[in-house]
Design an enzyme around this catalytic site. Sequence first.
Site, mmCIF file in Angstrom:
data_model
loop_
_atom_site.group_PDB
_atom_site.id
_atom_site.type_symbol
_atom_site.label_atom_id
_atom_site.label_comp_id
_atom_site.label_asym_id
_atom_site.label_seq_id
_atom_site.Cartn_x
_atom_site.Cartn_y
_atom_site.Cartn_z
ATOM 1 N N LYS A 22 -79.429 5.247 26.588
ATOM 2 C CA LYS A 22 -78.301 6.182 26.782
ATOM 3 C C LYS A 22 -78.846 7.526 27.262
ATOM 4 C CE LYS A 22 -76.515 8.549 23.155
ATOM 5 N NZ LYS A 22 -76.510 10.004 23.331
ATOM 6 N N ASN A 23 -79.907 8.019 26.626
ATOM 7 C CA ASN A 23 -80.377 9.383 26.918
ATOM 8 C C ASN A 23 -81.239 9.476 28.166
ATOM 9 O OD1 ASN A 23 -78.886 10.168 24.766
ATOM 10 N ND2 ASN A 23 -80.611 10.485 23.377
ATOM 11 N N CYS A 118 -71.089 20.624 18.185
ATOM 12 C CA CYS A 118 -70.566 19.323 17.804
ATOM 13 C C CYS A 118 -70.901 19.120 16.327
ATOM 14 C CB CYS A 118 -71.167 18.226 18.659
ATOM 15 S SG CYS A 118 -72.890 18.051 18.309
ATOM 16 N N ARG A 123 -75.492 24.004 19.082
ATOM 17 C CA ARG A 123 -76.037 23.477 20.350
ATOM 18 C C ARG A 123 -75.728 24.388 21.544
ATOM 19 N NH1 ARG A 123 -75.200 17.118 20.353
ATOM 20 N NH2 ARG A 123 -77.051 17.211 21.654
ATOM 21 N N ASP A 307 -83.150 11.723 16.200
ATOM 22 C CA ASP A 307 -82.103 10.709 16.402
ATOM 23 C C ASP A 307 -82.319 9.472 15.555
ATOM 24 O OD1 ASP A 307 -81.960 11.430 19.962
ATOM 25 O OD2 ASP A 307 -81.109 12.457 18.238
ATOM 26 N N ARG A 399 -70.275 5.529 20.966
ATOM 27 C CA ARG A 399 -70.865 6.458 21.947
ATOM 28 C C ARG A 399 -72.278 6.012 22.325
ATOM 29 N NH1 ARG A 399 -71.530 12.140 20.304
ATOM 30 N NH2 ARG A 399 -72.383 12.117 22.401
#
Length: 430
Positions: A22-23, A118, A123, A307, A399
Amino acid sequence: MDRLLIRGGTPLRGRVKVNGSKNAALPIIAAALLTGDRVIIEEVPDLLDVRTMIAVLEGLGTAVDYHPEGGRLRVVSGDPPLAAPHARLVSRMRASFLILGPLLARKKEVSLPLPGGCAIGTRPVDLHLKGLAAMGAEFAIVNGAVVGRTAGLRGAQIYLDFPSVGATENIMMAATLACGTTILENAATEPEIVDLANFLNSMGASVVGAGTPRIRIEGVSALGGTRYSIIPDRIEAGTLLLAGIITGGDLIVENVLPDHLKALKAKLMEAGAIVEEVGPAAMRAAANGLTAAVDLKTAPYPGFSTDLQPQFMALLALSGGIGTITETIFENRFRHIEGLNRMGAQIQVEGRRAIVRGQPSLSGAPVIAPDLRGAAALLLAGLAAGGETELCGLEHLWRGYGRLEERLASLGARIELVSEESEWAMQTGG
Ligand code: EPZ
């Protein structure tokens, strides 16, 4: 509202394949805007965040064609000037801010909503703006949006106060089309930075040093189309390795780059688990008796990834002693502790440090996912707990994890996705 019903206590066994990262996908999809030529990206995972990024590009007038089953994404941003981004769409996902660098480089002006804070922290984007300003961009904050423009970006010497992943990516992308050379010091060194640099170089850019704290980018006049395949998702891989261990199982995780998981592997071995490479792109994880309590501190790559912090905490909650977890990257990434404690964990927070008193077992409970990786942590805890866990807030899980419940079920997990509609239909016979 969808929810997962998990009946824990079954050891997971078998082989499971990791999806594309994803990243890596999100910045690379944004970087496709740097050319009007056709770009083909392979191994793109079918995730909510990827769908959002695709919608952002389509809102710019870019032609995007995505085949989720094959993981292939085709982007043609074309020569017409890119339209202004849809503010509502961009504000839905922080990673949309990664179109800033490409749009400044190609359109020389852009207006983007400031990405809100978030669940895990405020952030800010000050490092993004400071770096791009050094390259000749001017920014103003107007009605909560960042309005930027430039007469033309030029190479600069930039030092990042913090090795921000997103700031490194935005600056690197913009610098590929700047006039002159950019030197980026104290850059993020995550594998996703290297993947983005390799993608940019496949388009004709000149990026050297990605993966080290010093990246040198020689600007070129234009970038061309390319076909590129992104790296596997190291965070999904780590989550699956932890699933094998926390359930007392024995898993082979395939499509993994073991080099990307050295910090996790070291911590898991310190905790007494079995973690080994079983091939160039596969790792084995197995429980090996009671997990020993360890102390963990998150850090920028190659340190232990923030993460994977929530997921590791779920394992630590079942350890044989008292361990600590210090979260140094985000100021509010302990929101999964409430759900873990509802399941019988004994975790206390003192500022940036969590003290985890391992328990012999956890018990299933109804819990709500607070954010993406917190959802994964509660799912892992549910797989290990006795009784039934009901996990809500699945929009967070989707997500970053594609069809995770199907893959876990194939490994023996007793897990079921229940959507409210189906229950309603049963009650009303609809
Ligand atoms: C990326 O977010 C990842 N997201 C995050 O993964 C990951 O946790 C994070 O990097 C750190 O590794 C994507 O790649 C899409 P940062 P990013 O800029 O770029 C501060 C997940 O779970 N900061 O490295 O937003 C910031 O407040 C997600 O997949 C500034 O102060 O992270 C934070 O405390 C979550 N000013 C720290 O740096 C800035 O201008 C790290 O942020 C930028 C960042």
